[in-house]
Design a protein around this motif. Structure first.
Motif, PDB file in Angstrom:
ATOM      1  N   PRO A  28     -11.383  -0.723   1.761  1.00  0.00           N
ATOM      2  CA  PRO A  28     -10.348   0.159   2.306  1.00  0.00           C
ATOM      3  C   PRO A  28     -10.324   0.100   3.828  1.00  0.00           C
ATOM      4  O   PRO A  28     -11.368  -0.030   4.462  1.00  0.00           O
ATOM      5  N   GLU A  29      -9.137   0.163   4.380  1.00  0.00           N
ATOM      6  CA  GLU A  29      -9.006   0.133   5.828  1.00  0.00           C
ATOM      7  C   GLU A  29      -9.282   1.515   6.401  1.00  0.00           C
ATOM      8  O   GLU A  29      -8.930   2.531   5.814  1.00  0.00           O
ATOM      9  N   GLY A  30      -9.920   1.537   7.546  1.00  0.00           N
ATOM     10  CA  GLY A  30     -10.216   2.804   8.208  1.00  0.00           C
ATOM     11  C   GLY A  30     -10.394   2.599   9.687  1.00  0.00           C
ATOM     12  O   GLY A  30     -10.817   1.518  10.123  1.00  0.00           O
ATOM     13  N   ASP A  31     -10.072   3.624  10.462  1.00  0.00           N
ATOM     14  CA  ASP A  31     -10.254   3.506  11.909  1.00  0.00           C
ATOM     15  C   ASP A  31     -11.715   3.758  12.267  1.00  0.00           C
ATOM     16  O   ASP A  31     -12.541   4.085  11.412  1.00  0.00           O
ATOM     17  N   GLU A  32     -12.038   3.580  13.515  1.00  0.00           N
ATOM     18  CA  GLU A  32     -13.423   3.708  13.969  1.00  0.00           C
ATOM     19  C   GLU A  32     -13.969   5.106  13.721  1.00  0.00           C
ATOM     20  O   GLU A  32     -15.137   5.274  13.346  1.00  0.00           O
ATOM     21  N   VAL A  33     -13.135   6.120  13.920  1.00  0.00           N
ATOM     22  CA  VAL A  33     -13.580   7.504  13.703  1.00  0.00           C
ATOM     23  C   VAL A  33     -13.958   7.712  12.241  1.00  0.00           C
ATOM     24  O   VAL A  33     -15.009   8.288  11.931  1.00  0.00           O
ATOM     25  N   SER A  34     -13.128   7.226  11.326  1.00  0.00           N
ATOM     26  CA  SER A  34     -13.401   7.395   9.895  1.00  0.00           C
ATOM     27  C   SER A  34     -14.687   6.687   9.487  1.00  0.00           C
ATOM     28  O   SER A  34     -15.472   7.221   8.709  1.00  0.00           O
ATOM     29  N   LEU A  35     -14.893   5.480  10.012  1.00  0.00           N
ATOM     30  CA  LEU A  35     -16.094   4.722   9.675  1.00  0.00           C
ATOM     31  C   LEU A  35     -17.351   5.418  10.182  1.00  0.00           C
ATOM     32  O   LEU A  35     -18.357   5.517   9.469  1.00  0.00           O
ATOM     33  N   LEU A 136     -16.049   8.927   0.265  1.00  0.00           N
ATOM     34  CA  LEU A 136     -15.269  10.050   0.777  1.00  0.00           C
ATOM     35  C   LEU A 136     -13.773   9.803   0.602  1.00  0.00           C
ATOM     36  O   LEU A 136     -12.955  10.368   1.321  1.00  0.00           O
ATOM     37  N   TYR A 137     -13.445   8.976  -0.374  1.00  0.00           N
ATOM     38  CA  TYR A 137     -12.057   8.682  -0.700  1.00  0.00           C
ATOM     39  C   TYR A 137     -11.978   8.465  -2.214  1.00  0.00           C
ATOM     40  O   TYR A 137     -13.011   8.298  -2.885  1.00  0.00           O
ATOM     41  N   LEU A 160     -20.467   6.389 -10.143  1.00  0.00           N
ATOM     42  CA  LEU A 160     -19.615   6.234  -8.969  1.00  0.00           C
ATOM     43  C   LEU A 160     -18.805   7.507  -8.776  1.00  0.00           C
ATOM     44  O   LEU A 160     -18.126   7.973  -9.699  1.00  0.00           O
ATOM     45  N   ILE A 161     -18.886   8.063  -7.576  1.00  0.00           N
ATOM     46  CA  ILE A 161     -18.211   9.316  -7.246  1.00  0.00           C
ATOM     47  C   ILE A 161     -17.174   9.073  -6.154  1.00  0.00           C
ATOM     48  O   ILE A 161     -17.467   8.444  -5.135  1.00  0.00           O
ATOM     49  N   GLY A 162     -15.978   9.564  -6.374  1.00  0.00           N
ATOM     50  CA  GLY A 162     -14.943   9.517  -5.349  1.00  0.00           C
ATOM     51  C   GLY A 162     -14.464  10.928  -5.040  1.00  0.00           C
ATOM     52  O   GLY A 162     -14.504  11.801  -5.906  1.00  0.00           O
ATOM     53  N   LEU A 163     -14.034  11.149  -3.816  1.00  0.00           N
ATOM     54  CA  LEU A 163     -13.523  12.455  -3.411  1.00  0.00           C
ATOM     55  C   LEU A 163     -12.040  12.325  -3.061  1.00  0.00           C
ATOM     56  O   LEU A 163     -11.674  11.555  -2.177  1.00  0.00           O
ATOM     57  N   LYS A 164     -11.224  13.084  -3.747  1.00  0.00           N
ATOM     58  CA  LYS A 164      -9.778  13.073  -3.522  1.00  0.00           C
ATOM     59  C   LYS A 164      -9.383  14.365  -2.832  1.00  0.00           C
ATOM     60  O   LYS A 164      -9.532  15.451  -3.380  1.00  0.00           O
TER      61      LYS A 164
END
Length: 228
Positions: A28-35, A136-137, A160-164
């Motif tokens: 998944p694509e993410g900006d520096e803050v998200s990473l 976290l996604y 596997l856990i995902g957060l929506k």
């Protein structure tokens, strides 16, 4: 581990599970803050679980967790009240879903011809013998592929856990059980291109630095037991 010997050292190639997942599926694509936020949350959530397992000031753990996250966000120059609240909501959602445990040690499994794959899921609950990998996604193909590599290395299912995130900013927990595949759909040639070299104990099939770490820890524990 402590009773084994490292009589012969060999050089092998090691590939991280996350790097294999990137070969097989687009991350998944993410900006520096998200990473940065994701890395901070993962590390601090594991630490909070460790503190809880020691039963030390259990009631203060949520506050300690938030303070640690806020301090690290500031040190990375990405602090915001929204990120702190997001961390707390994710923390609460994971705990409510029973996603708990300690950060496990890295496991290694030989793929072929001295190419080893390294896997370290987010958490291991020793009481239920359960490995967790959380995101976290929402769960996507990349997360499934990564968990599948973990499961292959460990020879055990990965939860596997995902957060929506909803419109109210609170998280809904997604859960899938990823069973170990018989093999991985990747070639030795592809792995060699992204591998790095490490020294391994030939018989134990673990890195020399890991063997030394456990040997030192074991020697210390034995000295403690023998000290009057």
């Amino acid at each position: 581990m402590s009773e084994g010997r490292c009589d012969e050292v060999i050089e092998v190639l090691v590939v991280k599970a996350s790097d294999i997942a990137k070969l097989l599926s687009k991350p998944p694509e993410g900006d520096e803050v998200s990473l940065k936020f994701g890395k901070i949350f993962e590390e601090e959530y594991a630490l909070a679980n460790h503190i809880y397992s020691l039963a030390w000031n259990v009631g203060k753990i949520p506050r300690l967790f938030i303070r640690k996250v806020a301090a690290r966000l500031r040190s990375e120059g990405i602090y915001s009240r929204e990120l702190v609240l997001k961390a707390y909501r994710a923390y609460s959602a994971l705990l409510k879903a029973g996603v708990v445990g300690e950060k496990p040690s890295t496991h290694f499994k030989e793929f072929k011809d001295f190419i080893f794959i390294a896997a370290q899921p987010d958490l291991y609950d020793m009481f239920t013998d359960t490995y967790y990998e959380f995101k976290l996604y929402p769960i996507n193909d990349y997360a499934r592929v990564q968990a599948r590599v973990f499961a292959w290395v460990l020879g055990k299912p990965i939860v596997l856990i995902g957060l929506k995130e909803g419109l109210d900013k609170y998280f809904e927990v997604e859960r899938e059980v990823i069973t170990p595949p018989n093999t991985l759909d990747v070639s030795p040639e592809e792995l060699r291109r992204i591998a790095h070299t490490e020294e391994f104990c030939k018989d134990l099939k673990i890195p020399v630095h890991m063997f030394m770490k456990y040997r030192i820890r074991y020697s210390y524990e034995v000295d403690e037991e023998l000290t009057p």
